[in-house]
Design a protein around this motif. Structure first.
Motif, PDB file in Angstrom:
ATOM      1  N   LEU A 126       0.653  -1.235   0.008  1.00  0.00           N
ATOM      2  CA  LEU A 126       0.051  -0.142   0.086  1.00  0.00           C
ATOM      3  C   LEU A 126       0.644   1.279  -0.016  1.00  0.00           C
ATOM      4  CD1 LEU A 126      -2.797  -1.021   2.577  1.00  0.00           C
ATOM      5  CD2 LEU A 126      -2.794  -1.226   0.470  1.00  0.00           C
ATOM      6  N   GLU A 127       0.444   2.174  -0.748  1.00  0.00           N
ATOM      7  CA  GLU A 127       0.853   3.737  -0.629  1.00  0.00           C
ATOM      8  C   GLU A 127       0.013   4.583   0.002  1.00  0.00           C
ATOM      9  OE1 GLU A 127       3.959   3.683  -4.504  1.00  0.00           O
ATOM     10  OE2 GLU A 127       2.077   4.726  -4.482  1.00  0.00           O
ATOM     11  N   THR A 128       0.429   5.492   0.961  1.00  0.00           N
ATOM     12  CA  THR A 128      -0.316   6.477   1.423  1.00  0.00           C
ATOM     13  C   THR A 128       0.360   7.656   1.715  1.00  0.00           C
ATOM     14  OG1 THR A 128      -1.645   6.936   3.332  1.00  0.00           O
ATOM     15  CG2 THR A 128       0.391   5.608   3.729  1.00  0.00           C
ATOM     16  N   THR A 129      -0.498   8.921   1.545  1.00  0.00           N
ATOM     17  CA  THR A 129       0.209  10.085   2.133  1.00  0.00           C
ATOM     18  C   THR A 129      -0.216  10.505   3.361  1.00  0.00           C
ATOM     19  OG1 THR A 129      -1.879  11.022   0.998  1.00  0.00           O
ATOM     20  CG2 THR A 129      -0.266  10.720  -0.427  1.00  0.00           C
ATOM     21  N   GLU A 130      -1.052   9.843   4.362  1.00  0.00           N
ATOM     22  CA  GLU A 130      -1.180  10.083   5.460  1.00  0.00           C
ATOM     23  C   GLU A 130      -1.086   8.761   6.143  1.00  0.00           C
ATOM     24  OE1 GLU A 130      -5.430  10.850   5.438  1.00  0.00           O
ATOM     25  OE2 GLU A 130      -5.129  12.881   4.580  1.00  0.00           O
ATOM     26  N   PHE A 131       0.226   8.414   6.604  1.00  0.00           N
ATOM     27  CA  PHE A 131       0.624   7.360   7.190  1.00  0.00           C
ATOM     28  C   PHE A 131       0.068   7.121   8.308  1.00  0.00           C
ATOM     29  CE2 PHE A 131       4.058   4.839   9.490  1.00  0.00           C
ATOM     30  CZ  PHE A 131       4.471   3.964   8.685  1.00  0.00           C
ATOM     31  N   GLU A 187      -8.744  -0.450   0.233  1.00  0.00           N
ATOM     32  CA  GLU A 187      -9.773   0.942   0.295  1.00  0.00           C
ATOM     33  C   GLU A 187      -9.065   2.019   1.272  1.00  0.00           C
ATOM     34  OE1 GLU A 187     -13.558   0.050   1.598  1.00  0.00           O
ATOM     35  OE2 GLU A 187     -14.284  -1.090  -0.413  1.00  0.00           O
ATOM     36  N   LEU A 188      -8.175   1.224   2.199  1.00  0.00           N
ATOM     37  CA  LEU A 188      -7.518   2.629   3.044  1.00  0.00           C
ATOM     38  C   LEU A 188      -6.481   3.357   2.492  1.00  0.00           C
ATOM     39  CD1 LEU A 188      -7.226   0.131   6.345  1.00  0.00           C
ATOM     40  CD2 LEU A 188      -8.769   1.887   5.802  1.00  0.00           C
ATOM     41  N   ALA A 189      -5.784   2.690   1.502  1.00  0.00           N
ATOM     42  CA  ALA A 189      -4.577   3.533   0.882  1.00  0.00           C
ATOM     43  C   ALA A 189      -4.538   2.805  -0.681  1.00  0.00           C
ATOM     44  CB  ALA A 189      -3.188   3.067   1.370  1.00  0.00           C
ATOM     45  N   HIS A 190      -3.472   3.502  -1.308  1.00  0.00           N
ATOM     46  CA  HIS A 190      -3.378   3.110  -2.859  1.00  0.00           C
ATOM     47  C   HIS A 190      -2.629   1.648  -3.058  1.00  0.00           C
ATOM     48  CE1 HIS A 190      -2.712   3.280  -7.063  1.00  0.00           C
ATOM     49  NE2 HIS A 190      -1.359   3.490  -6.878  1.00  0.00           N
ATOM     50  N   VAL A 191      -3.202   0.750  -3.669  1.00  0.00           N
ATOM     51  CA  VAL A 191      -2.816  -0.640  -3.658  1.00  0.00           C
ATOM     52  C   VAL A 191      -1.779  -0.540  -4.875  1.00  0.00           C
ATOM     53  CG1 VAL A 191      -3.177  -3.078  -4.272  1.00  0.00           C
ATOM     54  CG2 VAL A 191      -4.766  -1.559  -2.612  1.00  0.00           C
ATOM     55  N   VAL A 212       3.243  -0.971   4.035  1.00  0.00           N
ATOM     56  CA  VAL A 212       2.825   0.418   3.794  1.00  0.00           C
ATOM     57  C   VAL A 212       3.883   1.370   3.645  1.00  0.00           C
ATOM     58  CG1 VAL A 212       1.269   2.202   4.864  1.00  0.00           C
ATOM     59  CG2 VAL A 212       0.761  -0.313   5.582  1.00  0.00           C
ATOM     60  N   SER A 213       3.813   2.198   2.656  1.00  0.00           N
ATOM     61  CA  SER A 213       4.937   3.073   2.399  1.00  0.00           C
ATOM     62  C   SER A 213       4.391   4.418   2.481  1.00  0.00           C
ATOM     63  CB  SER A 213       5.561   2.863   0.957  1.00  0.00           C
ATOM     64  OG  SER A 213       6.045   1.626   0.636  1.00  0.00           O
ATOM     65  N   GLU A 214       4.771   5.622   3.012  1.00  0.00           N
ATOM     66  CA  GLU A 214       4.686   6.838   2.948  1.00  0.00           C
ATOM     67  C   GLU A 214       5.195   7.650   2.001  1.00  0.00           C
ATOM     68  OE1 GLU A 214       4.468  10.655   6.040  1.00  0.00           O
ATOM     69  OE2 GLU A 214       5.963   8.969   6.198  1.00  0.00           O
ATOM     70  N   VAL A 215       4.317   8.250   0.898  1.00  0.00           N
ATOM     71  CA  VAL A 215       4.720   8.894  -0.188  1.00  0.00           C
ATOM     72  C   VAL A 215       4.070  10.269  -0.172  1.00  0.00           C
ATOM     73  CG1 VAL A 215       5.082   6.765  -1.822  1.00  0.00           C
ATOM     74  CG2 VAL A 215       2.863   7.884  -1.709  1.00  0.00           C
ATOM     75  N   TYR A 216       4.783  11.241  -0.985  1.00  0.00           N
ATOM     76  CA  TYR A 216       3.965  12.425  -1.223  1.00  0.00           C
ATOM     77  C   TYR A 216       3.201  12.558  -2.345  1.00  0.00           C
ATOM     78  CZ  TYR A 216       6.962  13.639  -5.125  1.00  0.00           C
ATOM     79  OH  TYR A 216       7.474  13.467  -6.533  1.00  0.00           O
ATOM     80  N   LYS A 217       3.171  11.753  -3.147  1.00  0.00           N
ATOM     81  CA  LYS A 217       1.882  11.404  -4.238  1.00  0.00           C
ATOM     82  C   LYS A 217       2.082  10.061  -4.611  1.00  0.00           C
ATOM     83  CE  LYS A 217       4.481  12.722  -8.552  1.00  0.00           C
ATOM     84  NZ  LYS A 217       4.624  13.915  -9.459  1.00  0.00           N
ATOM     85  N   TYR A 218       0.914   9.509  -5.041  1.00  0.00           N
ATOM     86  CA  TYR A 218       0.834   7.989  -5.398  1.00  0.00           C
ATOM     87  C   TYR A 218       1.564   7.643  -6.774  1.00  0.00           C
ATOM     88  CZ  TYR A 218      -2.973   7.902  -1.942  1.00  0.00           C
ATOM     89  OH  TYR A 218      -3.648   7.963  -0.737  1.00  0.00           O
ATOM     90  N   SER A 219       1.962   6.432  -6.896  1.00  0.00           N
ATOM     91  CA  SER A 219       2.329   6.034  -8.163  1.00  0.00           C
ATOM     92  C   SER A 219       1.482   6.266  -9.280  1.00  0.00           C
ATOM     93  CB  SER A 219       2.869   4.635  -8.049  1.00  0.00           C
ATOM     94  OG  SER A 219       3.906   4.373  -7.136  1.00  0.00           O
ATOM     95  N   ASP A 220       2.094   6.105 -10.589  1.00  0.00           N
ATOM     96  CA  ASP A 220       1.142   6.211 -11.561  1.00  0.00           C
ATOM     97  C   ASP A 220      -0.222   5.409 -11.682  1.00  0.00           C
ATOM     98  OD1 ASP A 220       0.306   7.137 -14.351  1.00  0.00           O
ATOM     99  OD2 ASP A 220       1.787   5.754 -15.258  1.00  0.00           O
TER     100      ASP A 220
END
Length: 319
Positions: free
Chosen positions: A84-89, A142-146, A227-235
């Motif tokens: 998962l990727e999230t901007t709100e870790f 649904e909690l973050a970007h898969v 779970v990875s914290e990112v400033y924006k989601y992958s493509d």
């Protein structure tokens, strides 16, 4: 003559048919009698459903049918992986732990760390009831970007019931050894039986532990969550369908790539600003020193003037 031979052949055929019918009826009667004399289930299976028959090593009605086909009570181990990727870790990891609790599960292990650029990551091993396996994966997505997801189902029905059958055999063996021990009178026999009892008890404990381990894996599914914290989601763009979409997508991606490159360059400069200042000071000092050296070399004059050092246009007053 031919008529007499035909009659004899017909009589012989009828005699053979009657003999075959009689044999078939006797066989059916013997089968029915055997079925009545021997119940379908042995006492070992009747005592405890779900285990092998100690004599025939065949599944009971809860595990397999008489033909060996699996019917029900299959033992399946569910495992899954999801990235998962999230901007709100912080919110994402809290929601993930709450979701595991709602599903009747728990966090078996967790590891949280930080990357070189300050972004955090977390690895969780989640255990949830097998019935909630798919539901947990769907709601976790649904909690973050898969970015990646994988599921695996391992059927251990045959291995499980084989282990259960060997356990039942060892238990029956232990009962018989204990009965023999109570009847033994010779010391040598007692020692031999006690050694066999000790070995059988160890086998029972080992097989029981294996079954408990299988039960834990079957009853509760295992899900590994990263779970990875990112400033924006992958493509997340959809694949273009025609040339125009492809061209537009390429231009858009090129612009985003340029902007991202400039952002990364600015961030790299921000990380190394101290080194930039240091090098700027060194270069400025070197420039000042070189200028001073050049000025000295340009204004330097000899202390004594030589006699022959006379310019061509100089006019001497001597005649």
């Amino acid at each position: 003559m031919k008529r007499r031979l035909f009659v004899c052949f017909l009589a012989l055929t009828m005699l053979l048919s009657l003999t075959a019918c009689g044999a078939a009826s006797k066989t059916a009667a013997s089968v029915d009698s055997s079925a009545n004399d021997h119940p379908a289930e042995s006492p070992a299976v009747t005592e405890e459903k779900g285990y092998f028959d100690a004599d025939t090593n065949g599944y009971d009605d809860e595990g397999r049918d008489s033909g060996g086909g699996v019917l029900e009570n299959q033992k399946i181990i569910y495992t899954g992986d999801i990235n998962l990727e999230t901007t709100e870790f912080d919110e994402a990891v809290k929601a993930l732990a709450a979701l595991a609790e709602v599903k009747g599960g728990y966090l078996e292990s967790s590891t949280v760390g930080g990357g070189s650029r300050g972004y955090r990551w977390a690895d969780y091993t989640v255990r949830v009831p097998s019935a909630q396996f798919q539901s947990f994966l769907d709601q976790a997505g649904e909690l973050a970007h898969v970015t990646w997801r994988n599921t695996n189902l391992e059927n251990i029905t045959e291995t499980y019931y084989d282990t259960a059958g060997r356990l039942k055999t060892q238990q029956i063996k232990l009962e018989r050894l204990q009965k023999l021990l109570s009847q033994a009178e010779n010391m040598e026999d007692i020692i031999t039986i006690e050694s066999a009892i000790s070995e059988t008890e160890w086998n029972i404990e080992d097989l029981s532990g294996t079954l408990r381990h299988y039960d834990a894996l079957v009853d509760f599914a295992t899900i590994n969550v990263h779970v990875s914290e990112v400033y924006k989601y992958s493509d997340t763009e959809e694949l273009p369908e025609n040339f125009g979409d492809r061209l537009s997508s390429a231009m858009s991606r090129g612009w985003h790539s340029f902007v991202n490159g400039m952002e990364d360059f600015a961030v790299a400069l921000a990380y190394s600003w101290m080194w930039l200042i240091l090098w700027a000071v060194i270069i400025a000092a070197a420039v000042v020193i070189l200028r001073k050296i050049r000025r000295r070399n340009g204004t330097k004059k000899p202390l004594f003037k030589k006699k022959n050092d006379v310019k061509p246009d100089d006019k001497s007053g001597d005649t």
